[in-house]
Design an enzyme around this catalytic site. Sequence first.
Site, mmCIF file in Angstrom:
data_model
loop_
_atom_site.group_PDB
_atom_site.id
_atom_site.type_symbol
_atom_site.label_atom_id
_atom_site.label_comp_id
_atom_site.label_asym_id
_atom_site.label_seq_id
_atom_site.Cartn_x
_atom_site.Cartn_y
_atom_site.Cartn_z
ATOM 1 N N ASP A 1 -6.707 -8.194 4.619
ATOM 2 C CA ASP A 1 -5.973 -9.056 3.682
ATOM 3 C C ASP A 1 -5.393 -10.303 4.356
ATOM 4 O OD1 ASP A 1 -6.481 -7.346 1.568
ATOM 5 O OD2 ASP A 1 -4.641 -6.204 1.860
ATOM 6 N N SER B 1 -13.501 0.907 3.022
ATOM 7 C CA SER B 1 -12.518 0.668 1.962
ATOM 8 C C SER B 1 -11.510 1.800 1.884
ATOM 9 C CB SER B 1 -13.210 0.511 0.605
ATOM 10 O OG SER B 1 -12.251 0.599 -0.430
ATOM 11 N N ARG C 1 1.513 4.278 -3.037
ATOM 12 C CA ARG C 1 1.262 5.689 -2.747
ATOM 13 C C ARG C 1 2.526 6.525 -2.903
ATOM 14 N NH1 ARG C 1 -2.435 2.457 -0.487
ATOM 15 N NH2 ARG C 1 -4.433 3.250 0.272
ATOM 16 N N SER D 1 0.836 -1.215 0.000
ATOM 17 C CA SER D 1 0.000 0.000 0.000
ATOM 18 C C SER D 1 0.867 1.259 0.000
ATOM 19 C CB SER D 1 -0.890 0.022 1.245
ATOM 20 O OG SER D 1 -1.827 -1.016 1.196
HETATM 21 C C1 S3P Z 1 -5.650 -1.442 0.014
HETATM 22 C C2 S3P Z 1 -6.899 -1.486 0.584
HETATM 23 C C3 S3P Z 1 -7.650 -2.738 0.807
HETATM 24 C C4 S3P Z 1 -6.750 -3.957 0.671
HETATM 25 C C5 S3P Z 1 -5.833 -3.877 -0.509
HETATM 26 C C6 S3P Z 1 -4.941 -2.654 -0.424
HETATM 27 C C7 S3P Z 1 -4.996 -0.128 -0.154
HETATM 28 O O1 S3P Z 1 -8.662 -2.819 -0.152
HETATM 29 O O2 S3P Z 1 -7.540 -5.135 0.594
HETATM 30 O O3 S3P Z 1 -5.024 -5.036 -0.585
HETATM 31 O O4 S3P Z 1 -3.780 -0.086 -0.431
HETATM 32 O O5 S3P Z 1 -5.678 0.899 -0.013
HETATM 33 P P1 S3P Z 1 -10.145 -2.200 0.093
HETATM 34 O O6 S3P Z 1 -10.031 -0.732 0.099
HETATM 35 O O7 S3P Z 1 -10.948 -2.701 -1.064
HETATM 36 O O8 S3P Z 1 -10.596 -2.777 1.406
#
Ligand code: S3P
Length: 435
Positions: free
Chosen positions: A315, A162, A21, A17
């Site tokens: 996750d 989310s 970013r 993540s």
């Molecule tokens: C993520 C958010 C999550 C996660 C994904 C990475 C992110 O998804 O499951 O692996 O980097 O913002 P959701 O926003 O769909 O929950």
Amino acid sequence: MPSGPLRGTIRVPGDKSISHRSIMLGALAVGETRVTGLLEGEDVLSTAAAMRAMGASVERIGEGEWSVHGVGVGALLQPEAPLDMGNSGTSTRLLMGLVSSHAIETRFFGDASLSKRPMGRVIEPLSQMGAAFEAAEGDRLPLTVRGANPAVPITYRLPVASAQVKSAVLLAGLNTPGVTTVIEPVPTRDHSERMLRGFGAELEVEIDSEGVRTIRLRGEAELKPQTIEVPGDPSSAAFFIVAALIVPGSELTISNVGLNPTRAGIVEVLRQMGGDITELNPREVGGEPVADLLVRHSALMGIEVDPAIAPSMIDEFPALFVAAALAEGTTVTTGLEELRVKESDRISAMAAALTLAGARVAETEDGLTIHGTGGEALAGTGQAGGAVVTHLDHRIAMSMAIAGLASKAGVEVDDTRPIATSFPVFEALLEEVSG
Ligand code: S3P
């Protein structure tokens, strides 16, 4: 394969993540952003290629070390060709946000797994901001975004927990005049907020007495280039934490694990199950809490997992299900509808996979109920059962590889290639520590 104890020290790669970013924000800041510890998995490389296609320079200097020269907020170029998002939902949803407030037209496509995933959840708020979309049936990929310039600032209350939807709206807000507001009833990973602030955006977060978070971002932001050290990915560490807990005799140190409270639910739940996990050398890396984890084999007990903790380990459920399959007694999980729209339907994929490996699992609408073996090895898939079906989902492949370590006959997985999307060195590290 059945395994000997896991011993030694490993370092997991950078957080996925945070890696996405750092490239996106670096690509919007004029000047050089330096990133170390970047995850060089396929998903992040999809983001890097997309930002290059929109005018930024994104270069690899050494292992995990990248240099990004950004174009400035508002100055993204229209890509000449459709953007290939591969398997990556994060690249797709965050970039849809970014291009929604730029006067460009962008087409996105992806692999068979990504093409099944719902994009309506970002199309809805981004349409309110003025962007126009043409998507395949069911609001899926391939899709085209026509960005709005100027876009309209909105106040958006997240209907699903989310971080991708939250981040898509905030990234669209970067080039939108005025204040874009996201209201988050249930907290999700806050890497976007932390990093936007780090890059100099005006962003404030207010938390009310019920824990509802209101995030306000002032648009037409000017981002300043940064030096970023990406901490290790707790989602990758989770496979090794579970492996060390379930394989007798294990004592494994996993160094540099990001423990942002919005991500660390798995450690808490495994401890509730009796897992022996010690945090050593707590410190801060790249504005995120980090520690080394010492994990020892433990007799795990089944528990009822509080659904409120789900967003902070969304996750990690596939790995948790494996731990539950080896625990004493029953583990009940509920409130996991979101798992059905990840890289695969992780509830049904894990139910099928664990059953094939000899675990006792019942699937419900919103979770799994797992009756553990009490520490006895699973049967494994053996010859007759065939291989576990991973449905292009890296986390199913890695979870079941771990389950194989605590099985008599080993677990065969049909396709290990998706592991390269998030954890290219998984197999090498596993080999290194399982003697
Ligand atoms: C993520 C958010 C999550 C996660 C994904 C990475 C992110 O998804 O499951 O692996 O980097 O913002 P959701 O926003 O769909 O929950």
